[in-house]
Design a protein around this motif. Sequence first.
Motif, PDB file in Angstrom:
ATOM      1  N   LEU A  28       0.824  -1.213   0.000  1.00  0.00           N
ATOM      2  CA  LEU A  28       0.000   0.000   0.000  1.00  0.00           C
ATOM      3  C   LEU A  28       0.859   1.265   0.000  1.00  0.00           C
ATOM      4  N   ILE A  29       1.913   1.268   0.816  1.00  0.00           N
ATOM      5  CA  ILE A  29       2.796   2.431   0.878  1.00  0.00           C
ATOM      6  C   ILE A  29       3.487   2.658  -0.461  1.00  0.00           C
ATOM      7  N   ALA A  30       3.944   1.566  -1.107  1.00  0.00           N
ATOM      8  CA  ALA A  30       4.620   1.703  -2.391  1.00  0.00           C
ATOM      9  C   ALA A  30       3.684   2.263  -3.452  1.00  0.00           C
ATOM     10  N   VAL A  31       2.443   1.738  -3.504  1.00  0.00           N
ATOM     11  CA  VAL A  31       1.472   2.228  -4.491  1.00  0.00           C
ATOM     12  C   VAL A  31       1.143   3.699  -4.243  1.00  0.00           C
ATOM     13  N   ALA A  32       0.957   4.040  -2.954  1.00  0.00           N
ATOM     14  CA  ALA A  32       0.674   5.439  -2.622  1.00  0.00           C
ATOM     15  C   ALA A  32       1.837   6.343  -3.018  1.00  0.00           C
ATOM     16  N   GLY A  33       3.068   5.884  -2.813  1.00  0.00           N
ATOM     17  CA  GLY A  33       4.229   6.678  -3.209  1.00  0.00           C
ATOM     18  C   GLY A  33       4.290   6.912  -4.707  1.00  0.00           C
ATOM     19  N   VAL A  34       3.966   5.845  -5.477  1.00  0.00           N
ATOM     20  CA  VAL A  34       3.972   5.996  -6.937  1.00  0.00           C
ATOM     21  C   VAL A  34       2.907   6.998  -7.374  1.00  0.00           C
ATOM     22  N   ILE A  35       1.722   6.940  -6.766  1.00  0.00           N
ATOM     23  CA  ILE A  35       0.634   7.860  -7.130  1.00  0.00           C
ATOM     24  C   ILE A  35       1.021   9.301  -6.796  1.00  0.00           C
ATOM     25  N   VAL A  36       1.578   9.517  -5.590  1.00  0.00           N
ATOM     26  CA  VAL A  36       1.984  10.866  -5.190  1.00  0.00           C
ATOM     27  C   VAL A  36       3.085  11.395  -6.111  1.00  0.00           C
ATOM     28  N   ALA A  37       4.057  10.523  -6.446  1.00  0.00           N
ATOM     29  CA  ALA A  37       5.134  10.953  -7.335  1.00  0.00           C
ATOM     30  C   ALA A  37       4.594  11.335  -8.710  1.00  0.00           C
ATOM     31  N   GLY A  38       3.633  10.534  -9.207  1.00  0.00           N
ATOM     32  CA  GLY A  38       3.037  10.867 -10.502  1.00  0.00           C
ATOM     33  C   GLY A  38       2.312  12.191 -10.477  1.00  0.00           C
ATOM     34  N   LEU A  39       1.576  12.461  -9.395  1.00  0.00           N
ATOM     35  CA  LEU A  39       0.883  13.734  -9.273  1.00  0.00           C
ATOM     36  C   LEU A  39       1.866  14.899  -9.222  1.00  0.00           C
ATOM     37  N   LEU A  40       2.990  14.731  -8.494  1.00  0.00           N
ATOM     38  CA  LEU A  40       3.994  15.794  -8.416  1.00  0.00           C
ATOM     39  C   LEU A  40       4.619  16.064  -9.777  1.00  0.00           C
ATOM     40  N   VAL A  41       4.881  14.993 -10.553  1.00  0.00           N
ATOM     41  CA  VAL A  41       5.450  15.175 -11.890  1.00  0.00           C
ATOM     42  C   VAL A  41       4.480  15.928 -12.789  1.00  0.00           C
ATOM     43  N   LEU A  42       3.184  15.579 -12.709  1.00  0.00           N
ATOM     44  CA  LEU A  42       2.191  16.268 -13.538  1.00  0.00           C
ATOM     45  C   LEU A  42       2.090  17.741 -13.168  1.00  0.00           C
ATOM     46  N   VAL A  43       2.076  18.029 -11.868  1.00  0.00           N
ATOM     47  CA  VAL A  43       1.977  19.421 -11.432  1.00  0.00           C
ATOM     48  C   VAL A  43       3.211  20.203 -11.858  1.00  0.00           C
ATOM     49  N   SER A  44       4.417  19.603 -11.700  1.00  0.00           N
ATOM     50  CA  SER A  44       5.653  20.287 -12.091  1.00  0.00           C
ATOM     51  C   SER A  44       5.715  20.520 -13.593  1.00  0.00           C
ATOM     52  N   THR A  45       5.200  19.559 -14.382  1.00  0.00           N
ATOM     53  CA  THR A  45       5.197  19.731 -15.835  1.00  0.00           C
ATOM     54  C   THR A  45       4.262  20.850 -16.248  1.00  0.00           C
ATOM     55  N   HIS A  46       3.132  20.963 -15.571  1.00  0.00           N
ATOM     56  CA  HIS A  46       2.157  21.999 -15.920  1.00  0.00           C
ATOM     57  C   HIS A  46       2.638  23.390 -15.512  1.00  0.00           C
ATOM     58  N   ASP A  47       3.263  23.499 -14.349  1.00  0.00           N
ATOM     59  CA  ASP A  47       3.731  24.796 -13.854  1.00  0.00           C
ATOM     60  C   ASP A  47       5.011  24.577 -13.065  1.00  0.00           C
ATOM     61  N   SER A  48       6.170  24.889 -13.690  1.00  0.00           N
ATOM     62  CA  SER A  48       7.458  24.620 -13.050  1.00  0.00           C
ATOM     63  C   SER A  48       7.751  25.527 -11.863  1.00  0.00           C
ATOM     64  N   THR A  49       6.977  26.588 -11.681  1.00  0.00           N
ATOM     65  CA  THR A  49       7.229  27.519 -10.569  1.00  0.00           C
ATOM     66  C   THR A  49       6.559  27.087  -9.269  1.00  0.00           C
ATOM     67  N   VAL A  50       5.748  25.994  -9.319  1.00  0.00           N
ATOM     68  CA  VAL A  50       5.025  25.567  -8.113  1.00  0.00           C
ATOM     69  C   VAL A  50       5.994  25.223  -6.988  1.00  0.00           C
ATOM     70  N   PHE A  51       7.097  24.537  -7.340  1.00  0.00           N
ATOM     71  CA  PHE A  51       8.026  24.079  -6.320  1.00  0.00           C
ATOM     72  C   PHE A  51       9.263  24.969  -6.228  1.00  0.00           C
ATOM     73  N   ALA A  52       9.178  26.176  -6.775  1.00  0.00           N
ATOM     74  CA  ALA A  52      10.328  27.084  -6.710  1.00  0.00           C
ATOM     75  C   ALA A  52      10.696  27.411  -5.270  1.00  0.00           C
ATOM     76  N   GLY A  53       9.686  27.641  -4.430  1.00  0.00           N
ATOM     77  CA  GLY A  53       9.962  27.948  -3.032  1.00  0.00           C
ATOM     78  C   GLY A  53      10.654  26.812  -2.319  1.00  0.00           C
ATOM     79  N   ALA A  54      10.199  25.582  -2.583  1.00  0.00           N
ATOM     80  CA  ALA A  54      10.826  24.418  -1.944  1.00  0.00           C
ATOM     81  C   ALA A  54      12.265  24.241  -2.425  1.00  0.00           C
ATOM     82  N   ARG A  55      12.493  24.471  -3.742  1.00  0.00           N
ATOM     83  CA  ARG A  55      13.856  24.322  -4.269  1.00  0.00           C
ATOM     84  C   ARG A  55      14.803  25.339  -3.652  1.00  0.00           C
ATOM     85  N   THR A  56      14.359  26.611  -3.594  1.00  0.00           N
ATOM     86  CA  THR A  56      15.235  27.638  -3.026  1.00  0.00           C
ATOM     87  C   THR A  56      15.481  27.403  -1.539  1.00  0.00           C
ATOM     88  N   ALA A  57      14.465  26.915  -0.821  1.00  0.00           N
ATOM     89  CA  ALA A  57      14.660  26.610   0.597  1.00  0.00           C
ATOM     90  C   ALA A  57      15.669  25.477   0.772  1.00  0.00           C
TER      91      ALA A  57
END
Length: 291
Positions: free
Chosen positions: A24-53
Amino acid sequence: MAPPGNRRSGFSRRAQYSTFAGYLIAVAGVIVAGLLVLVSTHDSTVFAGARTAATDATAPVARVAAEGRTDSQSLWNILAGYFTSGSENAQLKREVALARVRLAESAAVAEENRRLKALAGLMDGNPKPVVATRLIGSSSSSTRRFATLGAGSRQGVSVGMPVRSPLGLVGRVLEVGGSTARVLLITDPESVVPVRRASDGVPAFAQGRADGTIQLRLNSLGINPLRRGDAIVTSGSGGLYPPGIAIAVVTRLLPDGAIARPLSDPGATEFVVVEREWNPVGVAPARAVTP
């Protein structure tokens, strides 16, 4: 009476529950990672704050690594120079003689420019750099090419500012943290710099190829005037980059341009200078677009 053979013990049941929870944890991790990739592809500035931090937090370690890299390169250069000094001595003498001729020519040109500027009532305007800082990291194996500066908003750095080393243009500031900043290198595919040939001003655009080189695309099609060994500098068109900054040397010709090798290698660069965006009189400054 003996217990049935298919009866599960408590230990076996716990093992099965642990295995199921792991799945269950592995499947949830894959789903979360996929969602993060989709969000980053759509708008690369979403995680700019996290990267700079993250870069602010790891800046002290990166600075130590950069110092060690520079020291190891210096030692290697000393050892290599010891074994090759004999064969290079004659070549260096010829280069020194040629450099003296070029120096005399440059002095004559500088004197002529000084007199012409005095007649026209012009003054040299070399703006003071924002900050001189260490280049504490760079990507060399990714399809995207970025570097990290050891200075951020607290030192006056802002998005869009050009970054250069003593050898030439490095890139421009893409994201800014408190004490670090992310630089888009000129070798990144999203980097496009207006340039010209230093000798006669043939205009072109320099775009990164993600392999440590840049591609020159001529503004006008026809007979390719470029030659191997041509020096390429910034043209200043559209603002942002000041004109006349060295950027690359042509190494291979193409039908519509050439492949050039950047003069400034981030992997071998220790200190860089951050400058203000260049805004020629009467021209609106070009704004950097975040890729």
